[in-house]
Scaffold this motif. Sequence first.
Motif, PDB file in Angstrom:
ATOM      1  N   LEU A 240     -68.116  42.864  19.346  1.00 59.19           N
ATOM      2  CA  LEU A 240     -68.500  44.263  19.509  1.00 59.19           C
ATOM      3  C   LEU A 240     -67.266  45.117  19.778  1.00 59.19           C
ATOM      4  O   LEU A 240     -66.355  44.692  20.489  1.00 59.19           O
ATOM      5  CB  LEU A 240     -69.477  44.425  20.677  1.00 59.19           C
ATOM      6  N   GLU A 241     -67.251  46.303  19.214  1.00 58.54           N
ATOM      7  CA  GLU A 241     -66.194  47.271  19.497  1.00 58.54           C
ATOM      8  C   GLU A 241     -66.777  48.376  20.361  1.00 58.54           C
ATOM      9  O   GLU A 241     -67.753  49.017  19.978  1.00 58.54           O
ATOM     10  CB  GLU A 241     -65.633  47.852  18.196  1.00 58.54           C
ATOM     11  N   LEU A 242     -66.196  48.593  21.525  1.00 52.24           N
ATOM     12  CA  LEU A 242     -66.694  49.592  22.470  1.00 52.24           C
ATOM     13  C   LEU A 242     -65.632  50.638  22.763  1.00 52.24           C
ATOM     14  O   LEU A 242     -64.444  50.311  22.897  1.00 52.24           O
ATOM     15  CB  LEU A 242     -67.117  48.930  23.784  1.00 52.24           C
ATOM     16  N   GLY A 256     -70.638  51.972  20.648  1.00 54.38           N
ATOM     17  CA  GLY A 256     -70.444  50.590  20.222  1.00 54.38           C
ATOM     18  C   GLY A 256     -70.716  50.421  18.745  1.00 54.38           C
ATOM     19  O   GLY A 256     -71.558  51.103  18.175  1.00 54.38           O
ATOM     20  N   SER A 257     -69.984  49.514  18.104  1.00 59.36           N
ATOM     21  CA  SER A 257     -70.221  49.222  16.694  1.00 59.36           C
ATOM     22  C   SER A 257     -70.106  47.724  16.470  1.00 59.36           C
ATOM     23  O   SER A 257     -69.426  47.016  17.234  1.00 59.36           O
ATOM     24  CB  SER A 257     -69.220  49.966  15.805  1.00 59.36           C
ATOM     25  N   PHE A 258     -70.767  47.218  15.426  1.00 59.20           N
ATOM     26  CA  PHE A 258     -70.760  45.789  15.144  1.00 59.20           C
ATOM     27  C   PHE A 258     -71.116  45.559  13.680  1.00 59.20           C
ATOM     28  O   PHE A 258     -71.670  46.439  12.997  1.00 59.20           O
ATOM     29  CB  PHE A 258     -71.765  45.050  16.037  1.00 59.20           C
ATOM     30  N   SER A 259     -70.785  44.378  13.188  1.00 63.02           N
ATOM     31  CA  SER A 259     -71.201  43.923  11.860  1.00 63.02           C
ATOM     32  C   SER A 259     -71.917  42.598  12.034  1.00 63.02           C
ATOM     33  O   SER A 259     -71.423  41.703  12.730  1.00 63.02           O
ATOM     34  CB  SER A 259     -69.996  43.764  10.935  1.00 63.02           C
ATOM     35  N   HIS A 260     -73.090  42.484  11.404  1.00 64.32           N
ATOM     36  CA  HIS A 260     -73.896  41.261  11.542  1.00 64.32           C
ATOM     37  C   HIS A 260     -74.600  40.992  10.228  1.00 64.32           C
ATOM     38  O   HIS A 260     -75.404  41.814   9.760  1.00 64.32           O
ATOM     39  CB  HIS A 260     -74.913  41.428  12.675  1.00 64.32           C
ATOM     40  N   GLU A 261     -74.259  39.865   9.619  1.00 62.86           N
ATOM     41  CA  GLU A 261     -74.812  39.497   8.316  1.00 62.86           C
ATOM     42  C   GLU A 261     -74.550  40.621   7.320  1.00 62.86           C
ATOM     43  O   GLU A 261     -73.408  40.959   7.059  1.00 62.86           O
ATOM     44  CB  GLU A 261     -76.305  39.150   8.451  1.00 62.86           C
ATOM     45  N   ASP A 262     -75.587  41.246   6.790  1.00 57.42           N
ATOM     46  CA  ASP A 262     -75.377  42.267   5.762  1.00 57.42           C
ATOM     47  C   ASP A 262     -75.517  43.679   6.304  1.00 57.42           C
ATOM     48  O   ASP A 262     -75.696  44.630   5.539  1.00 57.42           O
ATOM     49  CB  ASP A 262     -76.377  42.070   4.615  1.00 57.42           C
ATOM     50  N   GLN A 263     -75.440  43.862   7.618  1.00 55.44           N
ATOM     51  CA  GLN A 263     -75.638  45.192   8.173  1.00 55.44           C
ATOM     52  C   GLN A 263     -74.535  45.571   9.148  1.00 55.44           C
ATOM     53  O   GLN A 263     -73.908  44.715   9.769  1.00 55.44           O
ATOM     54  CB  GLN A 263     -77.000  45.296   8.860  1.00 55.44           C
ATOM     55  N   HIS A 264     -74.312  46.876   9.229  1.00 51.42           N
ATOM     56  CA  HIS A 264     -73.346  47.436  10.163  1.00 51.42           C
ATOM     57  C   HIS A 264     -74.097  48.364  11.105  1.00 51.42           C
ATOM     58  O   HIS A 264     -74.940  49.159  10.659  1.00 51.42           O
ATOM     59  CB  HIS A 264     -72.259  48.208   9.425  1.00 51.42           C
ATOM     60  N   GLY A 265     -73.797  48.276  12.395  1.00 47.74           N
ATOM     61  CA  GLY A 265     -74.526  49.070  13.369  1.00 47.74           C
ATOM     62  C   GLY A 265     -73.622  49.927  14.222  1.00 47.74           C
ATOM     63  O   GLY A 265     -72.462  49.570  14.485  1.00 47.74           O
ATOM     64  N   TYR A 266     -74.151  51.067  14.654  1.00 49.95           N
ATOM     65  CA  TYR A 266     -73.438  51.973  15.558  1.00 49.95           C
ATOM     66  C   TYR A 266     -74.441  52.462  16.597  1.00 49.95           C
ATOM     67  O   TYR A 266     -75.569  52.819  16.259  1.00 49.95           O
ATOM     68  CB  TYR A 266     -72.855  53.166  14.797  1.00 49.95           C
ATOM     69  N   ILE A 267     -74.030  52.492  17.861  1.00 50.27           N
ATOM     70  CA  ILE A 267     -74.934  52.896  18.932  1.00 50.27           C
ATOM     71  C   ILE A 267     -74.174  53.676  19.989  1.00 50.27           C
ATOM     72  O   ILE A 267     -72.988  53.427  20.238  1.00 50.27           O
ATOM     73  CB  ILE A 267     -75.629  51.662  19.566  1.00 50.27           C
TER      74      ILE A 267
END
Length: 444
Positions: A240-242, A256-267
């Motif tokens: 995770l990048e915070l 926070g941001s992350f990459s997991h399997e085929d998706q990228h997330g931002y929160i």
Amino acid sequence: MKRWISITVLSIALIVTGYWGYRQFTEKEHLIVQAENNYQRAFHDLTYHVDLLYDKIGTTLALKTKETLSPQMLDVWQLTAQAQSDVSQLPLGLLPFTKTETFLADIGEFTYHVAIRDLDNEPLSEEETDRLTQLYQSADEIRKELRTVQHKVFSDQLKWVEVELALARNDRESPNHIIDGFTAVEDYTSGFDQAHFDNLAADFPSQQERFQFVDGDPINEEEVEELIIEQFDLTPDIELELQKSGEGAQLNTFSGSFSHEDQHGYIEITETGGHVLSYMINRELADASISLHDAEREAEKLLKEQGFEDIKRLRSSQYDETGLFQFAVTNDDVWVYPDQITVKVALDNGDIVGFNATDYYRNHHERELKDPELTLEEAQEFVSSSLNIEDQHLAIIEDRAGSEVLTYAFFGTLNNDTYQIFIDANTGNEVFVELKHDVELKWD
């Protein structure tokens, strides 16, 4: 033979991995280019609008009559709203810029109230003329600084995404003309004499009072990581990048941001209480396989899980393979429009791919609701009889000056067009009328 099979399998695996990596790279590059284009547009729009703001304020100083002064004041108010919108689209969340945003809001509040009052009976006072003169001088300083930044952006081909990365890394040491320019604007507006607007403070909700009901104990980075892993059902070892918001922000948050399997997330999560302000999931979407109605049920389920019980859907719409839903919180059957939450649902499998409760946490506060002076039937008399009213309810909305008003909200159609009309529940004045395009607005 086995050796050739192994080589073939490894070659195929290498090709697939290479293709996947190339695809991830191109998708990332595409998102970066899209973000940069949006940032550049917002910045140049901001520079243009502040230029116009300076010209318009100067024009008002030369006008005296109500017929000419009021429209100019409304123009100034509209330009400040546009400038605020431009600022909100720039990656300045980690850079203190609240003084400038408050300064723009103060200009808008002041000019709007001058514009709507009877200037024949209550002309501009000497004190108000002095305020306008100082606003004129301040707008000149701000536009000059923005023009300097704009020149550097053009001449040195500066990129806003690099500003975003520098702010995220908290890198304030390396030279950056964009950060330096906006810091100079913020320093200048910090020194502006707030006493010029003190008599307006009682009538308007201060920008600094926003987010005042975000409650709970402070959380640390470890707790934020645990919350993100739980929110998205991630493995504990995920990277995770915070980043934490900078000093002076209206609300301290973790991004926070992350990459997991085929998706990228931002929160984005509040430091106080660990409330989820917003999040977004980027992934490739398949063809829609569920209805908008089923997607709405998924959105409502999420809101209840997040603790939002008394909600009403304001509107829903479909964009390609996603459904977008806006909800309002209710208070004793009064729909509170400023406390609004948006949910985005993937129509291929019903996953939540977007959530934004920033408006709710920004505007929510304890409200003392009083009975309206007008009945529903009396308020409806102020609505055109040509409108086919399909539904209505009591609602709190913000007027154009940002003040909350108790209204009757009427929903209806006219000549195949859909309208929302808000009538002041105490005076019968028409507060707001909106024509809706290509959205489903059936209220429950």
